[in-house]
Structures are given as structure tokens and as C-alpha cells.
Design an enzyme around this catalytic site. Structure first.
Site: not given
Ligand SMILES: Cc1cc2nc3c(=O)[nH]c(=O)nc-3n(C[C@H](O)[C@H](O)[C@H](O)COP(=O)(O)OP(=O)(O)OC[C@H]3O[C@@H](n4cnc5c(N)ncnc54)[C@H](O)[C@@H]3O)c2cc1C
Length: 309
Positions: A134, A186
Site C-alpha cells: 500500500d 494499483r
Molecule cells: C482497493 C483500494 C485500495 C486502496 N489503497 C490505498 C493506498 O494504498 N493508499 C491510499 O492513499 N489510498 C488507498 N485507497 C483509498 C483511495 O485513495 C481513496 O481514498 C478512496 O478509494 C476513495 O476514493 P474513490 O476513488 O472511491 O473516489 P471518490 O471520488 O472519493 O468517491 C467516489 C464515490 O465512491 C463512494 N465512496 C468513496 N469513499 C467512500 C467511503 N469511505 N464510504 C462510502 N462510500 C464511499 C461514494 O459513492 C463516492 O461518491 C484505496 C482504495 C481502494 C478502493
């Protein structure tokens, strides 16, 4: 900075305060935390892995924890992860491991961390498994990528991969370099509190950068995991994949345990690989606060649960 950025920074700052942390941790896990965390123990998490697998979903398992300051603790985490790898093998599960370098000693000494990671990547290679590193806050980007590149040269992209955050201004250059090495990446938007000099403050720029990075991986023919719940971005990626004839074995979607379940199942039903990041363990607080910071509705969810007797 948009409202989103403002909200996220405010929540992450508040969550760092000791009294807030103590209050929330004192409640234990049973007031809503379990929506995002698959249990206290590996045993509980493995039951969830089976349940997800029965729905046609793949899993990446994560033992929660970060910012470890003592060598003995880093070594204990390493042993727990090796055990997790063995259990995945023993039970024949469609899962691999995600981990954070700061839970394996990166903040103590890079050599300590490298020692633990050599064992874990070595075990993955021996078992035919994959391990994903990560990405944490920007103070750790450079040492994380440096150790990753070393492990990649030893074990190959079939056994070790890393995460790139589209909010970081440096990320295009990182993806450019890493895809030339064949790295399995990723791509995420990024979940930490970063200054505008380092990270785009505006969500539109983060989203645009996200598509650029995924596109670069697809163009280079490296395996890419598009980790997002953003259905607009997901549909755009699918459109591009179709129009360039890329086969479903070259990429996967990833989402977090407990978020966008309907979308997870829908994509799997359409024949795409969908992997669920499934965290478990006692150190749930920092992970949980990042999930709250991502979405104002989640803060109401927390407050409602806290006010319930
Ligand atoms: C498999 C995976 C691994 C990850 N690993 C890392 C990592 O190693 N380092 C890192 O910095 N970040 C990591 N993240 C987190 C990532 O950086 C984002 O903060 C997170 O995925 C929210 O952004 P989004 O792409 O979903 O888009 P956004 O624009 O934030 O969200 C899009 C839509 O998704 C839904 N959504 C998003 N977040 C939430 C929530 N918390 N609860 C409910 N609904 C939500 C909502 O409907 C929102 O409108 C990871 C995320 C995933 C999915």
C-alpha cells in the site's frame, strides 16, 4: 480547494487529536466500525473471504496496522503476515496480501523493513502468491518505491506490486518509470492529508490524473488494478478498454470492504475481475478515520452510532 478537500483535511486533522482517538477507540469495534473492518482476527476475516468468494469476488487481505516504532513489533507483524500467506494457501482461497511498509519497520530503519519484506516476498514467490505494498503519506513515497523496486528486481511483478496515488504531482513520472520495469500497479486517488505543493487540491485534477495513470499502464501493457468506487471513472475505463481491445485478464477493479457492494457485484456479474480490499485486526482506528474523511455521510453514520445508548 473544493469542499471535498476541505472536509477531508478537517476530518483527518480532528482524527489525529488524542482525545478524539481515545473516545472512539474506547468504544471498541461494535458500533459501526465493522461495516469497514472484517473482524478482529484472521479467522473472522477468512470467513468473510469465503463469503465474498461465493459472490464471485476476489480478495486482498490486510492486517491493519501502521507507524510501528519498535523492531520486535515489526517482526511480530511479519510473522503474522507469513502465517496469513500460509493460511490462504492451506484453504485454497482466491486471495493475496496487502500491507504497509510502516507496519514492518520503515519508520525505524529501512534495513529492518527490507529484512521483513524479503521474507514476505520470498514466501509469496514460494507459494505462487502476490503481495501488494500500500502507499502511505508522502513522507514515505520515495523510500516505499525504492524498496519496491529492489523487491521487484528480485521477485518479479508476478509476486510483488505497489500503489500509486493520482493526487500526487510526482505520480506520472513514477508510473512512467515503473511501467517500463513491468511493474503491477494499483492506482488510487490517495487518502492522506497533503499540502498543495505536493498534491492536487482540486478533485477534478485528481480524477483527470487518475485516468491518465490508468491509461499509461494500459498503453504499456502492464497489469493494472484500478482501485476506486467512482462509477464515472470505472465506466470511462471500461469504455477505453473495449475500444482498444484489451482483454479482461490484463486488469482488475478493486474496492474496499463495505463500500459500494452493489457496484462490486455488478461488475463481477459483467465478467470483470473485482478484488475487495478486506482489512482486519485491532489497529482499525487510522484506517477507519480515512474512510470517514472520504465521505460526509459517513460522519453522520459515526455520530448517530455514538449517540445511541
Ligand atoms: C482497493 C483500494 C485500495 C486502496 N489503497 C490505498 C493506498 O494504498 N493508499 C491510499 O492513499 N489510498 C488507498 N485507497 C483509498 C483511495 O485513495 C481513496 O481514498 C478512496 O478509494 C476513495 O476514493 P474513490 O476513488 O472511491 O473516489 P471518490 O471520488 O472519493 O468517491 C467516489 C464515490 O465512491 C463512494 N465512496 C468513496 N469513499 C467512500 C467511503 N469511505 N464510504 C462510502 N462510500 C464511499 C461514494 O459513492 C463516492 O461518491 C484505496 C482504495 C481502494 C478502493
Amino acid at each position: 480547494m473544493g469542499m471535498d478537500g476541505w472536509y477531508r483535511r478537517a476530518v483527518l486533522r480532528a482524527a489525529d487529536r488524542e482525545p478524539v482517538r481515545r473516545l472512539l477507540e474506547s468504544r471498541g469495534m461494535g458500533w459501526g466500525v465493522e461495516r469497514f473492518v472484517a473482524g478482529h482476527t484472521l479467522q473472522e476475516a477468512l470467513e468473510q473471504v469465503r463469503r465474498l468468494q461465493d459472490q464471485g469476488l476476489l480478495v486482498t487481505l490486510d492486517l491493519l496496522g501502521e507507524s510501528v516504532r519498535e523492531r520486535a513489533q515489526a517482526e511480530e507483524v511479519c510473522r503474522a503476515i507469513l502465517h496469513m500467506q500460509d493460511e490462504i494457501r492451506r484453504l485454497g482461497l482466491q486471495a493475496h496480501v496487502s500491507l504497509k511498509l510502516s507496519q514492518l519497520g520503515l519508520l525505524i530503519d529501512e534495513a529492518v523493513c527490507a529484512e521483513q519484506m524479503e521474507q514476505i516476498a520470498g514466501r509469496a514467490a514460494a507459494l505462487g502468491q502476490f503481495v501488494r505494498i500500500d502507499m502511505e503519506d508522502s513522507s514515505l513515497t520515495a523510500p516505499t518505491l525504492e524498496l519496491f523496486e529492489h523487491l521487484l528486481s528480485r521477485h518479479g511483478s508476478g509476486h510483488i506490486g505497489v500503489v500509486i496515488q493520482s493526487y500526487l504531482r510526482r505520480s506520472y513520472n513514477d508510473v512512467d518509470r515503473l511501467t517500463k520495469l513491468g511493474a503491477n500497479l494499483r492506482i488510487v486517488k490517495g487518502a492522506y492529508r497533503e499540502p498543495p505543493a505536493i498534491a492536487y487540491p482540486d478533485k477534478r485534477d485528481v480524477d483527470a490524473a487518475y485516468l491518465r495513470l490508468v491509461q499509461l499502464c494500459l498503453d504499456r501493457g502492464t497489469y493494472v488494478a484500478a482501485a476506486t468506487h467512482d462509477s464515472r471513472l470505472i465506466r470511462e475505463i471500461i469504455r477505453r478498454i473495449h475500444s482498444s481491445g484489451i482483454t479482461p485478464d490484463r486488469f482488475e477493479f478493486q474496492m474496499l470492504y463495505g463500500i459500494a457492494g452493489a457496484l462490486q457485484r455488478q461488475l463481477a456479474g459483467e465478467g470483470y475481475r473485482v478484488r475487495i480490499y478486506t482489512p482486519y485486526g485491532e489497529q482499525w482506528y487510522p484506517y477507519f478515520s480515512r474512510r470517514i474523511a472520504e465521505r460526509p455521510a459517513n460522519l453522520w453514520f459515526v455520530l448517530k452510532n455514538l449517540l445511541r445508548p
